[in-house]
Motif scaffolding. Structure first.
Motif, PDB file in Angstrom:
ATOM      1  N   ALA A  26      17.515 -10.398 -27.199  1.00 48.45           N
ATOM      2  CA  ALA A  26      18.580 -11.332 -27.567  1.00 48.45           C
ATOM      3  C   ALA A  26      19.536 -11.409 -26.394  1.00 48.45           C
ATOM      4  N   LYS A  27      20.177 -12.539 -26.225  1.00 46.88           N
ATOM      5  CA  LYS A  27      21.102 -12.729 -25.111  1.00 46.88           C
ATOM      6  C   LYS A  27      22.441 -12.058 -25.414  1.00 46.88           C
ATOM      7  N   ALA A  28      23.039 -11.508 -24.374  1.00 53.97           N
ATOM      8  CA  ALA A  28      24.346 -10.863 -24.479  1.00 53.97           C
ATOM      9  C   ALA A  28      25.317 -11.605 -23.559  1.00 53.97           C
ATOM     10  N   PRO A  29      26.625 -11.562 -23.845  1.00 60.11           N
ATOM     11  CA  PRO A  29      27.591 -12.275 -23.013  1.00 60.11           C
ATOM     12  C   PRO A  29      27.815 -11.654 -21.637  1.00 60.11           C
ATOM     13  N   GLY A  30      27.169 -10.553 -21.337  1.00 59.35           N
ATOM     14  CA  GLY A  30      27.300  -9.911 -20.035  1.00 59.35           C
ATOM     15  C   GLY A  30      26.319  -8.771 -19.933  1.00 59.35           C
ATOM     16  N   VAL A  32      24.708  -5.343 -20.307  1.00 59.96           N
ATOM     17  CA  VAL A  32      24.869  -4.350 -21.369  1.00 59.96           C
ATOM     18  C   VAL A  32      25.168  -2.999 -20.734  1.00 59.96           C
ATOM     19  N   SER A  33      26.247  -2.376 -21.208  1.00 63.08           N
ATOM     20  CA  SER A  33      26.646  -1.090 -20.650  1.00 63.08           C
ATOM     21  C   SER A  33      26.597   0.044 -21.668  1.00 63.08           C
ATOM     22  N   ALA A  34      26.462  -0.289 -22.956  1.00 61.00           N
ATOM     23  CA  ALA A  34      26.420   0.760 -23.979  1.00 61.00           C
ATOM     24  C   ALA A  34      25.686   0.260 -25.218  1.00 61.00           C
ATOM     25  N   LEU A  35      24.946   1.158 -25.846  1.00 63.36           N
ATOM     26  CA  LEU A  35      24.241   0.862 -27.098  1.00 63.36           C
ATOM     27  C   LEU A  35      24.488   2.001 -28.069  1.00 63.36           C
ATOM     28  N   GLN A  36      24.688   1.664 -29.328  1.00 63.62           N
ATOM     29  CA  GLN A  36      24.855   2.692 -30.353  1.00 63.62           C
ATOM     30  C   GLN A  36      24.263   2.173 -31.653  1.00 63.62           C
ATOM     31  N   TRP A  37      23.299   2.910 -32.212  1.00 63.72           N
ATOM     32  CA  TRP A  37      22.717   2.539 -33.494  1.00 63.72           C
ATOM     33  C   TRP A  37      23.734   2.724 -34.590  1.00 63.72           C
ATOM     34  N   GLU A  39      25.080   3.902 -38.130  1.00 61.27           N
ATOM     35  CA  GLU A  39      24.789   5.151 -38.833  1.00 61.27           C
ATOM     36  C   GLU A  39      23.821   4.953 -39.990  1.00 61.27           C
ATOM     37  N   ASN A  40      23.888   3.804 -40.660  1.00 57.03           N
ATOM     38  CA  ASN A  40      23.010   3.531 -41.782  1.00 57.03           C
ATOM     39  C   ASN A  40      21.752   2.845 -41.244  1.00 57.03           C
ATOM     40  N   MET A  41      20.713   3.577 -41.013  1.00 54.48           N
ATOM     41  CA  MET A  41      19.507   3.015 -40.385  1.00 54.48           C
ATOM     42  C   MET A  41      18.763   2.035 -41.295  1.00 54.48           C
ATOM     43  N   LYS A  42      19.126   1.954 -42.591  1.00 54.43           N
ATOM     44  CA  LYS A  42      18.471   1.005 -43.490  1.00 54.43           C
ATOM     45  C   LYS A  42      18.780  -0.431 -43.089  1.00 54.43           C
ATOM     46  N   GLU A  43      19.966  -0.659 -42.497  1.00 55.94           N
ATOM     47  CA  GLU A  43      20.364  -2.012 -42.113  1.00 55.94           C
ATOM     48  C   GLU A  43      19.910  -2.381 -40.703  1.00 55.94           C
ATOM     49  N   HIS A  44      19.490  -1.443 -39.929  1.00 53.40           N
ATOM     50  CA  HIS A  44      19.003  -1.684 -38.568  1.00 53.40           C
ATOM     51  C   HIS A  44      20.004  -2.504 -37.744  1.00 53.40           C
ATOM     52  N   LYS A  45      21.191  -1.950 -37.554  1.00 52.21           N
ATOM     53  CA  LYS A  45      22.217  -2.606 -36.753  1.00 52.21           C
ATOM     54  C   LYS A  45      22.410  -1.833 -35.456  1.00 52.21           C
ATOM     55  N   LEU A  46      22.808  -2.560 -34.452  1.00 49.73           N
ATOM     56  CA  LEU A  46      23.029  -1.976 -33.138  1.00 49.73           C
ATOM     57  C   LEU A  46      24.365  -2.478 -32.613  1.00 49.73           C
ATOM     58  N   LEU A  47      25.223  -1.565 -32.179  1.00 53.37           N
ATOM     59  CA  LEU A  47      26.484  -1.940 -31.545  1.00 53.37           C
ATOM     60  C   LEU A  47      26.223  -2.010 -30.047  1.00 53.37           C
ATOM     61  N   VAL A  48      26.528  -3.150 -29.454  1.00 47.70           N
ATOM     62  CA  VAL A  48      26.248  -3.391 -28.034  1.00 47.70           C
ATOM     63  C   VAL A  48      27.568  -3.604 -27.296  1.00 47.70           C
ATOM     64  N   GLY A  49      27.795  -2.859 -26.232  1.00 46.88           N
ATOM     65  CA  GLY A  49      28.968  -3.028 -25.383  1.00 46.88           C
ATOM     66  C   GLY A  49      28.549  -3.648 -24.063  1.00 46.88           C
ATOM     67  N   CYS A  50      29.344  -4.593 -23.574  1.00 51.82           N
ATOM     68  CA  CYS A  50      29.015  -5.302 -22.331  1.00 51.82           C
ATOM     69  C   CYS A  50      30.033  -4.992 -21.237  1.00 51.82           C
ATOM     70  N   GLU A  51      29.612  -5.153 -19.992  1.00 53.22           N
ATOM     71  CA  GLU A  51      30.481  -4.934 -18.834  1.00 53.22           C
ATOM     72  C   GLU A  51      31.658  -5.897 -18.821  1.00 53.22           C
ATOM     73  N   THR A  52      31.532  -7.033 -19.508  1.00 52.68           N
ATOM     74  CA  THR A  52      32.586  -8.043 -19.529  1.00 52.68           C
ATOM     75  C   THR A  52      33.712  -7.695 -20.487  1.00 52.68           C
ATOM     76  N   HIS A  54      33.146  -7.483 -23.781  1.00 54.58           N
ATOM     77  CA  HIS A  54      32.707  -7.925 -25.097  1.00 54.58           C
ATOM     78  C   HIS A  54      31.956  -6.797 -25.797  1.00 54.58           C
ATOM     79  N   ALA A  55      32.024  -6.810 -27.103  1.00 49.89           N
ATOM     80  CA  ALA A  55      31.236  -5.892 -27.913  1.00 49.89           C
ATOM     81  C   ALA A  55      30.767  -6.671 -29.129  1.00 49.89           C
ATOM     82  N   PHE A  56      29.548  -6.406 -29.552  1.00 50.85           N
ATOM     83  CA  PHE A  56      29.071  -7.062 -30.753  1.00 50.85           C
ATOM     84  C   PHE A  56      28.101  -6.168 -31.489  1.00 50.85           C
TER      85      PHE A  56
END
Length: 149
Positions: A26-30, A32-37, A39-52, A54-56
């Motif tokens: 998937a495209k990111a706004p900058g 990627v400098s950090a990734l964190q799963w 805590e609830n792995m049932k939802e399969h979410k990933l927190l993404v931090g960017c050098e710019t 932005h975080a999503f």
């Protein structure tokens, strides 16, 4: 030279109990400098931090763990990730506070002893305001270049 520059990049160390397989991108706004799963792995979410700055938080597409082929990639490997975006502004001093630190403290023109002192205070404040305006433009441009090259 062959020993110094191998033909393939070194492999990442394997972590016990962790198996990762690519399922797409998937495209990111900058960059990627950090990734964190999440805590609830049932939802399969990933927190993404960017050098710019932005975080999503991104939801993974529907897939079955351990079966990377369960994601439909017949047309493209890119998937539209539903995401919650966060933007963080970097704290920085104001241009006026930087300019004020260069000059001796300026009193209030209403407390001036005579007209000449009042005029000098007003002139110094005018010069400081112009300098702060120019410095703010320079700071904004430097940040724009650093964040969005």
């Amino acid at each position: 030279l062959a020993a110094k520059y191998p033909k393939s990049p070194p492999k990442a160390p394997k972590l016990p109990g962790v198996t990762l397989a690519p399922i797409g991108f998937a495209k990111a706004p900058g960059g990627v400098s950090a990734l964190q799963w999440h805590e609830n792995m049932k939802e399969h979410k990933l927190l993404v931090g960017c050098e710019t700055g932005h975080a999503f938080e991104m939801k993974a597409p529907n897939w079955k763990p351990g079966q990377p082929d369960s994601v439909d990639s017949t047309i493209t490997f890119e998937f539209e990730a539903t995401a919650t975006h966060y933007t963080f502004n970097r704290p920085r001093p104001t241009a006026m506070s930087i300019v004020e630190s260069k000059y001796p403290p300026v009193g209030d023109e209403r407390d001036a002893a005579d007209a000449a002192e009042k005029a000098a205070i007003i002139e110094q404040k005018r010069v400081m305001a112009l300098e702060a305006e120019q410095l703010q433009k320079e700071l904004d441009e430097a940040e724009r270049i650093a964040v969005y090259p």
